[in-house]
Motif scaffolding. Structure first.
Motif, PDB file in Angstrom:
ATOM      1  N   LEU A 180       0.828  -1.131  -0.398  1.00 41.21           N
ATOM      2  CA  LEU A 180       0.102   0.021   0.359  1.00 41.21           C
ATOM      3  C   LEU A 180       1.135   1.101   0.334  1.00 41.21           C
ATOM      4  O   LEU A 180       0.137   2.259  -0.325  1.00 41.21           O
ATOM      5  CB  LEU A 180      -0.928  -0.076   1.073  1.00 41.21           C
ATOM      6  N   ARG A 181       1.941   1.051   0.389  1.00 40.42           N
ATOM      7  CA  ARG A 181       2.836   2.172   0.287  1.00 40.42           C
ATOM      8  C   ARG A 181       3.283   2.429  -1.169  1.00 40.42           C
ATOM      9  O   ARG A 181       5.395   3.079  -1.088  1.00 40.42           O
ATOM     10  CB  ARG A 181       3.609   1.961   1.747  1.00 40.42           C
ATOM     11  N   ARG A 182       3.819   1.120  -1.431  1.00 42.92           N
ATOM     12  CA  ARG A 182       4.492   1.320  -3.172  1.00 42.92           C
ATOM     13  C   ARG A 182       3.861   1.991  -3.973  1.00 42.92           C
ATOM     14  O   ARG A 182       3.093   2.028  -4.736  1.00 42.92           O
ATOM     15  CB  ARG A 182       4.683  -0.218  -3.409  1.00 42.92           C
ATOM     16  N   LEU A 183       4.480   3.029  -4.338  1.00 41.28           N
ATOM     17  CA  LEU A 183       3.934   4.079  -5.632  1.00 41.28           C
ATOM     18  C   LEU A 183       3.696   3.634  -7.015  1.00 41.28           C
ATOM     19  O   LEU A 183       5.254   2.971  -7.065  1.00 41.28           O
ATOM     20  CB  LEU A 183       4.993   5.465  -5.781  1.00 41.28           C
ATOM     21  N   SER A 186       1.542   7.592  -9.931  1.00 43.89           N
ATOM     22  CA  SER A 186       1.064   8.146  -9.072  1.00 43.89           C
ATOM     23  C   SER A 186       0.034   8.615  -7.286  1.00 43.89           C
ATOM     24  O   SER A 186      -0.231   7.813  -7.362  1.00 43.89           O
ATOM     25  CB  SER A 186       0.300   9.283 -10.091  1.00 43.89           C
ATOM     26  N   GLY A 187       0.367   9.526  -6.946  1.00 46.05           N
ATOM     27  CA  GLY A 187      -0.254   9.532  -6.070  1.00 46.05           C
ATOM     28  C   GLY A 187      -1.923   9.509  -6.571  1.00 46.05           C
ATOM     29  O   GLY A 187      -2.482   8.804  -4.966  1.00 46.05           O
ATOM     30  N   ASP A 188      -2.589  10.189  -6.913  1.00 42.00           N
ATOM     31  CA  ASP A 188      -3.890   9.951  -8.035  1.00 42.00           C
ATOM     32  C   ASP A 188      -4.292   8.553  -7.567  1.00 42.00           C
ATOM     33  O   ASP A 188      -5.656   8.058  -7.702  1.00 42.00           O
ATOM     34  CB  ASP A 188      -4.589  10.811  -9.229  1.00 42.00           C
ATOM     35  N   ILE A 189      -3.438   7.800  -8.339  1.00 44.93           N
ATOM     36  CA  ILE A 189      -3.784   6.465  -9.230  1.00 44.93           C
ATOM     37  C   ILE A 189      -4.102   5.510  -7.555  1.00 44.93           C
ATOM     38  O   ILE A 189      -5.362   4.724  -7.143  1.00 44.93           O
ATOM     39  CB  ILE A 189      -2.397   5.620  -9.708  1.00 44.93           C
ATOM     40  N   MET A 190      -2.552   5.809  -6.824  1.00 43.81           N
ATOM     41  CA  MET A 190      -2.736   4.944  -5.432  1.00 43.81           C
ATOM     42  C   MET A 190      -4.393   5.434  -4.659  1.00 43.81           C
ATOM     43  O   MET A 190      -4.739   4.510  -3.526  1.00 43.81           O
ATOM     44  CB  MET A 190      -1.450   5.464  -4.531  1.00 43.81           C
ATOM     45  N   LYS A 191      -4.256   6.813  -4.447  1.00 45.20           N
ATOM     46  CA  LYS A 191      -5.204   7.362  -3.957  1.00 45.20           C
ATOM     47  C   LYS A 191      -6.347   5.908  -4.083  1.00 45.20           C
ATOM     48  O   LYS A 191      -7.317   5.630  -3.684  1.00 45.20           O
ATOM     49  CB  LYS A 191      -5.256   8.729  -4.154  1.00 45.20           C
ATOM     50  N   GLN A 280     -12.539  -4.188   9.940  1.00 43.45           N
ATOM     51  CA  GLN A 280     -12.665  -2.916  10.020  1.00 43.45           C
ATOM     52  C   GLN A 280     -11.376  -1.793  10.650  1.00 43.45           C
ATOM     53  O   GLN A 280     -11.534  -1.194   9.123  1.00 43.45           O
ATOM     54  CB  GLN A 280     -13.908  -2.974  11.390  1.00 43.45           C
ATOM     55  N   ASP A 281     -10.646  -2.623  10.606  1.00 38.18           N
ATOM     56  CA  ASP A 281      -9.741  -1.779  10.614  1.00 38.18           C
ATOM     57  C   ASP A 281      -8.828  -1.735   9.879  1.00 38.18           C
ATOM     58  O   ASP A 281      -8.105  -0.184   9.192  1.00 38.18           O
ATOM     59  CB  ASP A 281      -8.090  -1.863  11.992  1.00 38.18           C
ATOM     60  N   SER A 282      -9.240  -2.593   8.856  1.00 38.04           N
ATOM     61  CA  SER A 282      -8.136  -3.072   7.841  1.00 38.04           C
ATOM     62  C   SER A 282      -8.927  -2.002   6.612  1.00 38.04           C
ATOM     63  O   SER A 282      -8.263  -0.949   6.346  1.00 38.04           O
ATOM     64  CB  SER A 282      -8.353  -3.922   7.424  1.00 38.04           C
ATOM     65  N   ARG A 283     -10.223  -1.425   6.487  1.00 42.63           N
ATOM     66  CA  ARG A 283     -10.952  -0.931   5.891  1.00 42.63           C
ATOM     67  C   ARG A 283     -10.515   0.945   6.261  1.00 42.63           C
ATOM     68  O   ARG A 283      -9.785   1.459   5.781  1.00 42.63           O
ATOM     69  CB  ARG A 283     -12.495  -1.027   6.191  1.00 42.63           C
ATOM     70  N   LYS A 284     -10.453   0.525   7.632  1.00 40.86           N
ATOM     71  CA  LYS A 284     -10.045   2.753   7.678  1.00 40.86           C
ATOM     72  C   LYS A 284      -8.595   2.855   7.482  1.00 40.86           C
ATOM     73  O   LYS A 284      -8.338   3.908   7.012  1.00 40.86           O
ATOM     74  CB  LYS A 284     -10.163   2.006   9.657  1.00 40.86           C
ATOM     75  N   ALA A 285      -7.664   1.730   7.775  1.00 47.41           N
ATOM     76  CA  ALA A 285      -6.550   1.952   7.733  1.00 47.41           C
ATOM     77  C   ALA A 285      -5.923   2.517   6.005  1.00 47.41           C
ATOM     78  O   ALA A 285      -5.567   3.110   5.798  1.00 47.41           O
ATOM     79  CB  ALA A 285      -5.624   0.748   7.440  1.00 47.41           C
ATOM     80  N   PHE A 286      -7.206   1.694   5.006  1.00 46.33           N
ATOM     81  CA  PHE A 286      -7.252   1.861   3.433  1.00 46.33           C
ATOM     82  C   PHE A 286      -7.987   3.024   3.321  1.00 46.33           C
ATOM     83  O   PHE A 286      -7.153   4.288   2.423  1.00 46.33           O
ATOM     84  CB  PHE A 286      -8.403   0.912   3.004  1.00 46.33           C
ATOM     85  N   ARG A 287      -8.521   3.908   3.936  1.00 43.70           N
ATOM     86  CA  ARG A 287      -9.300   5.059   3.695  1.00 43.70           C
ATOM     87  C   ARG A 287      -8.222   6.073   4.682  1.00 43.70           C
ATOM     88  O   ARG A 287      -7.840   6.833   3.686  1.00 43.70           O
ATOM     89  CB  ARG A 287     -10.247   5.311   4.580  1.00 43.70           C
ATOM     90  N   ASP A 288      -7.219   5.959   5.555  1.00 44.32           N
ATOM     91  CA  ASP A 288      -6.876   6.923   5.484  1.00 44.32           C
ATOM     92  C   ASP A 288      -4.926   6.390   4.901  1.00 44.32           C
ATOM     93  O   ASP A 288      -5.332   8.080   4.631  1.00 44.32           O
ATOM     94  CB  ASP A 288      -6.193   6.137   7.394  1.00 44.32           C
ATOM     95  N   LYS A 291      -5.546   8.954   2.194  1.00 38.69           N
ATOM     96  CA  LYS A 291      -5.843  10.421   2.403  1.00 38.69           C
ATOM     97  C   LYS A 291      -3.826  10.569   2.312  1.00 38.69           C
ATOM     98  O   LYS A 291      -3.805  11.717   1.986  1.00 38.69           O
ATOM     99  CB  LYS A 291      -6.371  10.446   3.526  1.00 38.69           C
ATOM    100  N   GLU A 292      -3.255   9.895   2.860  1.00 36.73           N
ATOM    101  CA  GLU A 292      -1.792  10.432   2.560  1.00 36.73           C
ATOM    102  C   GLU A 292      -1.156  10.387   1.504  1.00 36.73           C
ATOM    103  O   GLU A 292      -0.147  11.326   0.731  1.00 36.73           O
ATOM    104  CB  GLU A 292      -0.803   9.437   3.242  1.00 36.73           C
ATOM    105  N   TYR A 293      -2.008   9.915   0.029  1.00 39.60           N
ATOM    106  CA  TYR A 293      -1.066  10.180  -1.611  1.00 39.60           C
ATOM    107  C   TYR A 293      -1.767  11.966  -1.948  1.00 39.60           C
ATOM    108  O   TYR A 293      -3.044  11.855  -1.512  1.00 39.60           O
ATOM    109  CB  TYR A 293      -1.867   9.179  -2.319  1.00 39.60           C
TER     110      TYR A 293
END
Length: 294
Positions: A180-183, A186-191, A280-288, A291-293
């Motif tokens: 999830l952290r490997r770009l 682009s940031g938009d694609i990862m988001k 649920q924690d994984s789902r929240k982590a995906f969304r959080d 936002k970093e990208y």
């Protein structure tokens, strides 16, 4: 031609499956096709079920002629026949079987469940089209845009198995946080990709979770990406076909169906799953993470 042995069943099962599809597509019954090749119906049925460990090249070629198979497909099936008695089947790209013949997709199409650990990339079944396009264009830098488009569409088309209204495939996957952290692109694609993973995880037949860096090595040692394919059970609760562990490589793929090998990978997946975040924690982590990208 001889009976089944202790070797891997994957090549001969795939050979039988494709021969059966060719026969039905050509409109032949078992009895009619068997008569044309001068076999007994039971022999042809055993070949189609992958219960024969050695089928001669000349017989495969003749069946392909009877069924009017494309030359490339005929060569691929002959390659499968020649490798139908290996212990752990290593499919080297372009070796005996043409590179454009996708053995894995053939297995995936008939699987009822996939259990996946991915430490490198988002699996193809969950990739957005832009994420897939970036990888495919990087892998085929000299490819024409039409060919890139074709490959992207084929990858996205496979995802229909997750969404079909009747008996959708069961898909359990743990993604290492590094994925999830490997770009990719682009940031938009990862988001967009991370949001898509969060949305996918809400489907009842999908379980998509994250193993964080803090989990260390829950198997006790490094382990690469793998997929366990299962094919359902019969009325007595026995597997319709033996499960298969698939390990993708850069120059070829390994297909393992020995019970001990499958059991070890199942145990490894259970250890990884225990170390992963909950649904649920994984789902929240995906969304959080999305936002970093920027």
């Amino acid at each position: 031609m001889s009976g089944s042995s202790a070797g891997s069943t994957v090549p001969r099962r795939q050979l039988g499956r494709h021969l059966r599809e060719l026969r039905t597509g050509a409109g032949y019954t078992i009895a009619t096709a068997a008569e044309l090749i001068q076999w007994s119906p039971s022999m042809l049925q055993r070949v189609e079920k992958g219960h024969v460990d050695k089928v001669r090249d000349v017989d495969v070629r003749e069946l392909c002629r009877i069924y009017d198979a494309e030359p490339d497909l005929a060569e691929a099936l002959i390659g499968l026949a020649r490798q139908a008695n290996t212990e752990e089947w290593w499919h080297s790209y372009g070796d005996l079987i043409p590179e454009n013949f996708d053995v894995y997709v053939g297995l995936e199409t008939v699987a009822t469940s996939l259990t996946v650990y991915q430490s490198e990339l988002v699996p193809g079944m969950l990739q957005t089209s832009d994420y897939a396009r970036t990888l495919i264009r990087t892998g085929y830098p000299s490819g024409r845009e039409a060919e890139v488009d074709r490959r992207v569409q084929l990858r996205i088309k496979r995802q229909a198995m997750l969404k079909r209204p009747v008996r959708p495939i069961r898909y359990d996957v743990v993604l290492h946080e590094a994925v999830l952290r490997r770009l990719i692109g682009s940031g938009d694609i990862m988001k967009a990709q991370l949001k898509a993973l969060a949305d996918a995880s809400t489907r009842p037949n999908l379980n998509v979770r994250i193993m964080p860096f803090t989990a260390g090595y829950p198997t006790g040692e490094p382990i690469g990406s793998f997929t366990i394919l299962e094919f359902g059970v019969d009325g007595k609760g026995n597997p319709v076909e033996p499960p298969v562990v698939y390990l993708e490589g850069f120059t070829g793929d390994l297909y393992a169906d020995k019970p001990l090998t499958v059991r070890r990978y199942r145990d490894a997946y259970q250890a990884i799953q225990r170390a992963a975040l909950g649904d649920q924690d994984s789902r929240k982590a995906f969304r959080d993470l999305a936002k970093e990208y920027v």
